[in-house]
Scaffold this active site. Structure first.
Site, PDB file in Angstrom:
ATOM      1  N   LYS A   1       0.882  -1.180   0.000  1.00 31.61           N
ATOM      2  CA  LYS A   1       0.000   0.000   0.000  1.00 31.61           C
ATOM      3  C   LYS A   1       0.910   1.218   0.000  1.00 31.61           C
ATOM      4  O   LYS A   1       1.243   1.781   1.042  1.00 31.61           O
ATOM      5  CB  LYS A   1      -0.921  -0.026   1.228  1.00 31.61           C
ATOM      6  CG  LYS A   1      -2.037   0.991   1.155  1.00 31.61           C
ATOM      7  CD  LYS A   1      -3.059   0.726   2.244  1.00 31.61           C
ATOM      8  CE  LYS A   1      -4.002   1.893   2.448  1.00 31.61           C
ATOM      9  NZ  LYS A   1      -4.905   2.147   1.340  1.00 31.61           N
ATOM     10  N   SER A   2       1.351   1.536  -1.197  1.00 25.60           N
ATOM     11  CA  SER A   2       2.358   2.580  -1.357  1.00 25.60           C
ATOM     12  C   SER A   2       1.734   3.818  -1.985  1.00 25.60           C
ATOM     13  O   SER A   2       0.840   3.704  -2.843  1.00 25.60           O
ATOM     14  CB  SER A   2       3.457   2.019  -2.261  1.00 25.60           C
ATOM     15  OG  SER A   2       3.920   2.981  -3.149  1.00 25.60           O
TER      16      SER A   2
END
Ligand SMILES: Cc1ncc(COP(=O)(O)O)c(C=O)c1O
Length: 325
Positions: A159-160
């Protein structure tokens, strides 16, 4: 509307006033999107404020950090305590929780390794992400012209922040075209996910959701919904979902921390089923909201209570399925 600001932000172990929680413009993250983050929620339940799936979220943060070689000196228990401390310091009963790890200030250039890994936890009030009515009435979506990120380009399971450049393109296009959301396909043309939610399809009483190979975030709500669906006796398939399965579905719904469980009532201006929230969506919404409202025993151990000595709260959230249909 600009952020009203909600008190104190946890930054590398210190609680900092909202207005003072700033970083330098030369921080690596500002230039190269080098952060990973989480989005979790704390709910006001009759037994007190409780974070939903806190450990799962913080574990995913650690995994996202690992993929990007970001080490931070907190273990899972340390992260859990930091989140709880931040909620307590802000005396919040319910909130959205945003922990993040980011590459800070040292030098600029693509290589992030010289830059420190800094961390923050901020909280704010966030209501129904796709609108309150959408929880009962459903939302209208289109298929995005943008594909989700291709395998082996940016890692979808992390989850960048960088992944959200793609999400923002999908979201802006949807809004520009008069929709509240879109469903994006993967680079092979199969269903992937929304800009910030996972997708489920129901056909003949069976649930289908794109598997991890379809460039999705391994959503924690997705995991809960699969568990609750199986608890209710439904068959759930994690599989390749072709685009046309959306058009012939009986029901389609989004799931995510922000979107919770939101029915989709039309796709590309075609009605999904009869254009209303369907019975399977409603049953799962009810099961989900019963857990987060504290209306049923927490048999899966998904709630982490925030205040040890809190008096039982007045129930603040209605059971969506029951009162809004
Ligand atoms: C791209 C994307 N997919 C799926 C999800 C749903 O994940 P979760 O249920 O863990 O919030 C999110 C929300 O964070 C997201 O941003």
């Amino acid at each position: 509307m600009a952020f009203p600001g909600t008190g104190k932000i946890w930054m590398n172990g210190k609680l900092v006033e909202w207005k003072d929680a700033t970083i330098h413009i030369a921080s690596h993250v500002v230039h190269y999107g080098s952060s990973v983050f989480e989005g979790a929620r704390c709910y006001a339940t009759p037994k007190g404020s409780a974070c939903f799936r806190l450990d799962a979220h913080m574990r995913r943060l650690q995994m996202s950090g690992k993929i990007y070689r970001m080490e931070y000196p907190l273990d899972l228990a340390g992260w859990r305590d930091a989140v709880l401390e931040t909620i307590r310091a802000n005396e919040m009963k319910s909130c959205y929780i945003r922990p993040l790890l980011y590459r800070g200030y040292d030098s600029l250039g693509v290589n992030p390794l010289a830059c420190p890994v800094d961390a923050a936890i901020m909280l704010w009030d966030w209501g129904a992400y796709l609108g309150k009515e959408a929880l009962a009435e459903g939302c209208d979506v289109q298929i995005a012209s943008w594909s989700r990120i291709a395998p082996n380009t940016l890692p979808a399971m992390a989850k960048s922040a960088a992944n959200y450049a793609n999400s923002a393109l999908i979201k802006m296009e949807a809004i520009g075209d008069g929709y509240s959301e879109a469903i994006a396909l993967d680079v092979y043309g199969n269903v992937s996910e929304g800009s910030g939610q996972n997708v489920f399809v129901v056909r003949d009483g069976v649930l289908y959701t794109p598997s991890l190979g379809s460039s999705i975030l391994a959503g924690i709500t997705r995991d809960c919904i699969m568990t609750l669906a199986r608890d209710l006796g439904y068959t759930v398939n994690e599989t390749v979902v072709p685009r046309e399965a959306l058009y012939i579905a009986d029901e389609v719904f989004f799931v995510g921390t922000a979107a919770e469980v939101t029915p989709v009532r039309s796709i590309d201006k075609m009605k999904v089923g009869n254009g209303r929230r369907g019975p399977v969506t409603e049953a799962l919404q009810r099961a989900f909201f019963d857990v987060i409202n504290g209306d049923v025993p927490d048999t899966h151990g998904w709630l982490t209570y925030v205040y040890a000595d809190e008096a039982p709260l007045r129930k603040e959230r209605p059971a969506v399925g029951a009162s809004r249909s």
